[in-house]
Motif scaffolding. Structure first.
Motif, short mmCIF file in Angstrom:
data_model
loop_
_atom_site.label_atom_id
_atom_site.label_comp_id
_atom_site.label_asym_id
_atom_site.label_seq_id
_atom_site.Cartn_x
_atom_site.Cartn_y
_atom_site.Cartn_z
N LEU A 1 -13.83 6.58 -34.71
CA LEU A 1 -14.31 5.21 -34.47
C LEU A 1 -13.44 4.52 -33.43
O LEU A 1 -13.94 3.67 -32.67
CB LEU A 1 -14.35 4.43 -35.78
CG LEU A 1 -15.42 4.91 -36.77
CD1 LEU A 1 -15.26 4.22 -38.11
CD2 LEU A 1 -16.81 4.67 -36.21
N GLU A 2 -12.15 4.85 -33.37
CA GLU A 2 -11.29 4.29 -32.32
C GLU A 2 -11.73 4.81 -30.95
O GLU A 2 -11.82 4.05 -29.99
CB GLU A 2 -9.83 4.66 -32.57
CG GLU A 2 -9.20 3.88 -33.71
CD GLU A 2 -7.76 4.33 -33.98
OE1 GLU A 2 -7.14 4.98 -33.11
OE2 GLU A 2 -7.29 4.03 -35.09
N THR A 3 -12.03 6.11 -30.89
CA THR A 3 -12.48 6.72 -29.64
C THR A 3 -13.80 6.10 -29.18
O THR A 3 -14.02 5.91 -27.98
CB THR A 3 -12.65 8.24 -29.82
OG1 THR A 3 -11.40 8.79 -30.22
CG2 THR A 3 -13.11 8.91 -28.54
N ALA A 4 -14.66 5.76 -30.14
CA ALA A 4 -15.95 5.15 -29.81
C ALA A 4 -15.80 3.67 -29.45
O ALA A 4 -16.77 3.03 -29.06
CB ALA A 4 -16.91 5.30 -30.99
N GLY A 5 -14.60 3.12 -29.61
CA GLY A 5 -14.37 1.72 -29.25
C GLY A 5 -14.72 0.73 -30.34
O GLY A 5 -14.75 -0.47 -30.09
#
Length: 153
Positions: A126-130
């Protein structure tokens, strides 16, 4: 005296033993770990995997990416989406705002019945997806953006 090979495969005996465990414990939601099955039955990883394959074929259990195998019970509704999508749903379902602190990996692991590293991996997606920001050891994750439809479904 030579030992006779049992006509019923060891993996089938293990599958039967695990099915009995499931029947005896209605609260059981996950299969024992592969390591536990290997240790308890003194078999190789391949034999344990074959036993799990039998349980899958019979509709008793199913693999869950990044998690332990899940017990499948008739009539029960199970959310089969990946963990990161289920976590993203929390943001909209519980009305989190952008910038607001998000629950820790430990809290989410307890909530979803997974290990902390599994919850951490989902949070990292979810961090990678922003969607989330921050995180890491001792840092509080915050909501960075509301999840789009693709991240929730």
């Amino acid at each position: 005296m030579s030992q006779q090979v049992n006509p019923r495969g060891t993996f089938l005996k293990i599958a039967d033993a695990v099915k009995r465990q499931i029947e005896d414990d209605p609260a059981m939601t996950e299969l024992p770990s592969l390591a536990q099955v290997m240790r308890d039955h003194k078999v190789s990883r391949g034999v344990a995997l074959r036993a799990f394959g039998v349980l899958r074929q019979e509709g008793v259990a199913e693999p869950v990416p990044g998690e332990r195998w899940r017990v499948v019970r008739s009539g029960g509704q199970v959310d089969r989406r990946p963990l990161d999508q289920r976590i993203a749903d929390i943001i909209t379902a519980e009305g989190f705002e952008v910038g607001e602190a998000f629950p820790s990996a430990s809290a989410l692991a307890d909530r979803f019945g997974v290990s902390r590293p599994t919850a951490t991996k989902a949070l990292e997606k979810l961090e990678t997806a922003g969607v989330l920001a921050g995180g890491g050891q001792g840092k509080v994750r915050t909501v960075r953006a509301l999840p789009t439809r693709e991240e929730r479904s």
